[in-house]
Enzyme design. Sequence first.
Site, short mmCIF file in Angstrom:
data_model
loop_
_atom_site.label_atom_id
_atom_site.label_comp_id
_atom_site.label_asym_id
_atom_site.label_seq_id
_atom_site.Cartn_x
_atom_site.Cartn_y
_atom_site.Cartn_z
N ASP A 1 14.49 68.85 33.76
CA ASP A 1 14.68 67.87 34.84
C ASP A 1 15.10 68.58 36.14
O ASP A 1 15.22 69.81 36.19
CB ASP A 1 15.71 66.83 34.40
CG ASP A 1 15.47 65.47 35.05
OD1 ASP A 1 14.81 65.42 36.10
OD2 ASP A 1 15.97 64.46 34.50
N HIS A 2 15.38 67.80 37.16
CA HIS A 2 15.54 68.30 38.52
C HIS A 2 16.69 69.30 38.66
O HIS A 2 17.74 69.18 38.03
CB HIS A 2 15.78 67.12 39.48
CG HIS A 2 17.04 66.37 39.19
ND1 HIS A 2 18.22 66.61 39.84
CD2 HIS A 2 17.30 65.37 38.30
CE1 HIS A 2 19.16 65.82 39.38
NE2 HIS A 2 18.63 65.04 38.45
N GLU A 3 16.48 70.29 39.51
CA GLU A 3 17.50 71.21 39.97
C GLU A 3 18.15 72.06 38.88
O GLU A 3 19.29 72.49 39.01
CB GLU A 3 18.57 70.47 40.77
CG GLU A 3 18.00 69.76 42.00
CD GLU A 3 19.00 68.85 42.66
OE1 GLU A 3 19.76 69.31 43.52
OE2 GLU A 3 19.01 67.64 42.29
N CYS A 4 17.43 72.27 37.80
CA CYS A 4 17.93 73.19 36.79
C CYS A 4 17.74 74.63 37.25
O CYS A 4 16.80 74.94 38.00
CB CYS A 4 17.21 72.98 35.46
SG CYS A 4 17.65 71.44 34.62
N LEU B 1 20.32 69.41 36.70
CA LEU B 1 21.41 70.28 37.14
C LEU B 1 22.00 71.14 36.02
O LEU B 1 23.15 71.58 36.10
CB LEU B 1 22.51 69.46 37.80
CG LEU B 1 22.06 68.72 39.07
CD1 LEU B 1 23.03 67.60 39.40
CD2 LEU B 1 21.95 69.70 40.23
#
Length: 211
Positions: A134-137, A154
């Site tokens: 998912d986003h911003e990993c 994250l």
Amino acid sequence: MKVLLYGGTGLAKLVRPILEQDGYAVAAVFDRNEALRSEWQLEFSADEARLDEFARRFDAFVVCIGGVHGKERKRISERLSGLGLFALQAHHKSAYVARSAKLGTGVQIMARAAISELVEIGNWSIININVAIDHECRIGQGVHIMGSAALAGLVTVKDFAAIGTNASILPRVTIGEGAIVGAGAVVTKDVAPYTTVVGCPAKPLERHRTQ
């Protein structure tokens, strides 16, 4: 461009068709296990002492050793790059990679993986079949995320960690350097470096010094 696969087991068998769909010619395989020669209708070498001589005959490479061997994958990749071979990325056409994602050198992304917005993946990492990130990993170098694992937003995965099949990592969790997350684990809090965690919720099983 003639491509050398370093490693001749299961991962190489996934990588070869990905490269061929992109027009690369897989020309040879190196594996220390001589018994694998019969499985490949290609040039084959198992002679570690003559690896440099063998490798210089080719233009590019992919290191096909997965699992908890991220440090070895990095070491071999840097050795082959130093001989003048180009490090290929291998991205299956069915994988989704957001335009804002940043991928390092030699990253391998298998079928139906999904990599969301603003994800960063370091050099020599492997994202296996059906993985969802998912986003911003932030994924470090030499990481292996195995089939159908899911990372919420994250999440940070430090260098050389390995995340097992069907594991789930909750938002904002950090997986420490060299840590191992067991298959099917649900990780709800940070994992210390070089620690194995298993279960639901995941709990430490053991610490290990190296990979």
